[in-house]
Design a protein around this motif. Structure first.
Motif, PDB file in Angstrom:
ATOM      1  N   UNK A   1      35.368  61.354  58.155  1.00  0.00           N
ATOM      2  CA  UNK A   1      36.027  61.664  59.390  1.00  0.00           C
ATOM      3  C   UNK A   1      34.937  61.857  60.351  1.00  0.00           C
ATOM      4  N   UNK A   2      33.661  62.502  60.075  1.00  0.00           N
ATOM      5  CA  UNK A   2      32.716  62.632  61.092  1.00  0.00           C
ATOM      6  C   UNK A   2      32.109  61.360  61.512  1.00  0.00           C
ATOM      7  N   UNK A   3      31.967  60.438  60.452  1.00  0.00           N
ATOM      8  CA  UNK A   3      31.406  58.972  60.786  1.00  0.00           C
ATOM      9  C   UNK A   3      32.417  58.155  61.407  1.00  0.00           C
ATOM     10  N   UNK A   4      33.584  58.327  61.011  1.00  0.00           N
ATOM     11  CA  UNK A   4      34.516  57.534  61.653  1.00  0.00           C
ATOM     12  C   UNK A   4      34.646  58.039  63.174  1.00  0.00           C
ATOM     13  N   UNK A   5      34.478  59.250  63.675  1.00  0.00           N
ATOM     14  CA  UNK A   5      34.665  59.827  64.751  1.00  0.00           C
ATOM     15  C   UNK A   5      33.222  59.354  65.690  1.00  0.00           C
ATOM     16  N   UNK A   6      32.198  59.125  65.056  1.00  0.00           N
ATOM     17  CA  UNK A   6      31.170  58.663  65.634  1.00  0.00           C
ATOM     18  C   UNK A   6      31.390  57.162  66.241  1.00  0.00           C
ATOM     19  N   UNK A   7      32.190  56.316  65.389  1.00  0.00           N
ATOM     20  CA  UNK A   7      32.338  54.966  65.966  1.00  0.00           C
ATOM     21  C   UNK A   7      33.569  55.122  67.129  1.00  0.00           C
ATOM     22  N   UNK A   8      34.500  55.914  66.819  1.00  0.00           N
ATOM     23  CA  UNK A   8      35.317  56.338  68.027  1.00  0.00           C
ATOM     24  C   UNK A   8      34.734  56.561  69.398  1.00  0.00           C
TER      25      UNK A   8
ATOM     26  N   UNK B   1      25.893  49.966  63.081  1.00  0.00           N
ATOM     27  CA  UNK B   1      25.500  48.962  61.850  1.00  0.00           C
ATOM     28  C   UNK B   1      25.308  49.923  60.501  1.00  0.00           C
ATOM     29  N   UNK B   2      24.441  50.761  60.994  1.00  0.00           N
ATOM     30  CA  UNK B   2      24.129  52.223  59.801  1.00  0.00           C
ATOM     31  C   UNK B   2      25.545  52.794  59.425  1.00  0.00           C
ATOM     32  N   UNK B   3      26.580  53.024  60.284  1.00  0.00           N
ATOM     33  CA  UNK B   3      27.769  53.859  60.121  1.00  0.00           C
ATOM     34  C   UNK B   3      28.747  52.936  59.235  1.00  0.00           C
ATOM     35  N   UNK B   4      28.745  51.582  59.866  1.00  0.00           N
ATOM     36  CA  UNK B   4      29.833  50.813  58.889  1.00  0.00           C
ATOM     37  C   UNK B   4      29.062  50.611  57.563  1.00  0.00           C
ATOM     38  N   UNK B   5      28.121  50.220  57.122  1.00  0.00           N
ATOM     39  CA  UNK B   5      27.585  50.106  55.954  1.00  0.00           C
ATOM     40  C   UNK B   5      27.602  51.264  55.252  1.00  0.00           C
ATOM     41  N   UNK B   6      27.398  52.466  55.543  1.00  0.00           N
ATOM     42  CA  UNK B   6      27.599  53.677  54.972  1.00  0.00           C
ATOM     43  C   UNK B   6      29.232  53.931  54.601  1.00  0.00           C
ATOM     44  N   UNK B   7      30.087  53.563  55.529  1.00  0.00           N
ATOM     45  CA  UNK B   7      31.463  53.852  55.065  1.00  0.00           C
ATOM     46  C   UNK B   7      31.850  52.805  54.377  1.00  0.00           C
ATOM     47  N   UNK B   8      31.424  51.373  54.154  1.00  0.00           N
ATOM     48  CA  UNK B   8      31.718  50.500  53.264  1.00  0.00           C
ATOM     49  C   UNK B   8      31.211  50.962  51.667  1.00  0.00           C
TER      50      UNK B   8
END
Length: 546
Positions: free
Chosen positions: A222-229, A240-247
């Motif tokens: 949820x924290x990583x998704x909030x960073x993207x939002x 890029x880092x967040x998307x690959x990490x969530x992937x």
């Protein structure tokens, strides 16, 4: 006369000062506007436009630190580390006692694997502030680059002794510990980093690579998704880092559609600098220059048997090469050299050595005994810097598959181990990693076309090279491990050793995208991984005829 002119001169001086101030104000306005253009261009992946804007800023103010930093970041992202180094060196020329500029050069040289120059910059920085914890931290990075993980981890511990909350040092130490198979302490450190600094994105990425997440509802997700939002000030590289990490997290928790969405989003933010047409022409030139006859004609140029103790591991990234290297490295008679630049660097300099009349590989027709002797002796000297003992030295520079024609001439007695894996799994695994040194990995169609070129060249080498490569098929190795290991050791003329079956327990760093997998016991879940993502792979399957 002179007295009468003084008021006029004063007025002219005042007018000149006003004009200067207006010009200065105009210059500042232009610089501010150019910064806006550069940032917008970076956000829109218009990197050429961004480069032009940064360069215009530097023509107006050659010491604009924001422009220099932006241009350095741009060059690093494009893999143009030489350009970044030139900028830093230019600044040092103006301020030769700049401690931080010398330190900034260390990681840039390390990315080019020019450790000697990196160490020179470290030594220069040490003259100005020998007690700095930043200096100790960078010494740890120097040790790490040389695979001296005991020494690098000690450097990071020294930094943390006086700066216990320094996240960079904790993350770097955790990477060392993970490479040394001390995963529990590594995990504890990363958890501490995120308690102190929840925005430290690399800590999430490393944990995801270590298969730390088993629940898609973990609070970190949820924290990583909030960073993207909340992306108002989110840098593209961080996104890029967040998307690959969530992937990685959603892949591990079997939410494959969501995982693919993030992998695709991350890859779409990466600028594709790969020129497939140029690469295809390079393959054509290799095939044209290295024929069975031309290789045979050079057979008598080398003397001695220097290459008998060499093994070149080649193939595509994510093809099981790290597993092969780790198995061999577990043998007491093997020295694993990792990915080396010695042979590619020699190839780049070969035209100049031969007079510069022809580019590589066309210039190979002029190779003589002296040229072969230089390469053989230089390469062996570089190997001996890592070790003076052992029956076999392993070079895992996968892209050396491009140079098997030249290797057949220079080191015909060397062993060549070709790692193969299902093409779909290979391409998909590349797509799921944000590779700094694999510029074709961020587009599935490019990956498929690239794979076909690699395949075309390897089929050609098997026909013309006097000594065929030994093939290690990943799927066969995973399902019939002991027999595969025995066959590999027999090919390398090594006695059987049981350590090779316990490769994951070897206390040796594995410095690749697979570094965390090879520190775990063998598993079969990577076989046929592409089936989880089949709905998204229609065009790739068509290219690969699968």
């Amino acid at each position: 006369m002179a007295v009468a002119q003084r008021p006029v001169i004063g007025l002219l001086g005042l007018a000149g000062e006003r004009a200067r101030r207006r010009l200065e104000s105009l210059r500042r306005s232009v610089v501010t506007h150019l910064h806006s253009i550069a940032q917008e261009a970076v956000d829109n992946k218009e990197l050429l436009r961004a480069e032009v804007s940064y360069r215009l800023i530097l023509r107006l103010n050659r010491r604009d630190s924001a422009a220099i930093s932006g241009l350095v970041d741009l060059y690093c992202e494009l893999g143009r580390h030489d350009g970044a180094i030139d900028l830093e060196q230019r600044l040092i020329a103006g301020v030769p006692n700049d401690f931080f500029r010398y330190l900034d050069l260390v990681p840039l040289y390390l990315r080019l694997e020019e450790r000697d120059k990196a160490d020179e910059c470290w030594q220069a920085a040490a003259r100005f502030d020998p007690n700095s914890h930043l200096l100790t931290f960078m010494k740890g990075q120097l040790y790490r680059s040389a695979n001296m993980l005991e020494e690098s981890s000690e450097s990071f511990r020294q930094v943390l002794a006086t700066n216990p909350g320094l996240a960079l040092a904790m993350v770097s130490l955790s990477m060392d510990l993970s490479d040394l198979n001390e995963r529990e302490e590594a995990t504890t450190l990363l958890e501490k980093v995120l308690r102190l600094d929840p925005s430290h994105l690399s800590a999430y990425a490393i944990l995801a690579s270590m298969k730390y997440y088993s629940d898609p509802n973990h609070p970190h997700v949820a924290r990583l998704q909030q960073f993207l939002a909340d992306n108002t000030n989110l840098r593209r590289r961080d996104a890029v880092t967040i998307h690959f990490t969530l992937g990685d997290i959603f892949d591990a928790t079997k939410l494959y559609e969501t995982a693919f969405h993030h992998y695709r989003s991350g890859n779409e933010l990466v600028v594709n600098t790969w020129n497939l047409g140029h690469f295809s022409r390079c393959v054509d030139r290799q095939i044209r220059s290295f024929t069975r006859a031309s290789i045979a004609a050079k057979a008598g140029l080398r003397e001695g048997n220097l290459g008998a103790g060499l093994a070149f591991v080649v193939g595509m990234p994510r093809s099981g090469s790290t597993l092969v290297e780790q198995v061999l490295a577990s043998h007491p008679d093997v020295i694993a050299g990792g990915e080396r630049r010695d042979f590619p660097l020699f190839v780049n300099g070969l035209p100049r050595q031969l007079g510069g009349a022809r580019d590589y590989p066309d210039c190979v027709q002029y190779v003589d005994g002296a040229t072969v002797a230089r390469l053989r002796s230089h390469y062996i000297e570089e190997c001996l810097k890592l070790a003076t003992t052992g029956k076999l030295f392993v070079d895992k520079t996968l892209a050396n598959y491009l140079e098997l024609g030249l290797i057949s001439i220079v080191f015909p007695e060397a062993k060549v181990i070709h790692c193969r894996r299902d093409p779909l799994d290979t391409c998909l695994s590349c797509y799921f990693k944000h590779f700094a040194g694999v510029p074709y990995s961020n587009d599935l169609l490019t990956l498929g076309l690239m794979y076909r070129q690699y395949e075309r060249l390897m089929v050609y080498w098997s026909d013309v090279c006097p000594r065929p490569a030994y093939e290690v098929v990943y799927e066969r190795m995973v399902t019939d491990f002991e027999d595969s290991v025995r066959g590999l050791l027999d090919y390398c003329r090594l006695d059987w050793h049981p350590n090779c079956l316990a490769f994951h327990e070897t206390r040796r760093p594995a410095r690749t995208a697979s570094q965390y997998q090879v520190k775990m016991p063998l598993y079969k879940t990577s076989i046929g991984r592409w089936r989880h993502y089949e709905p998204f792979l229609g065009e790739l399957r068509s290219i690969l005829n699968r």
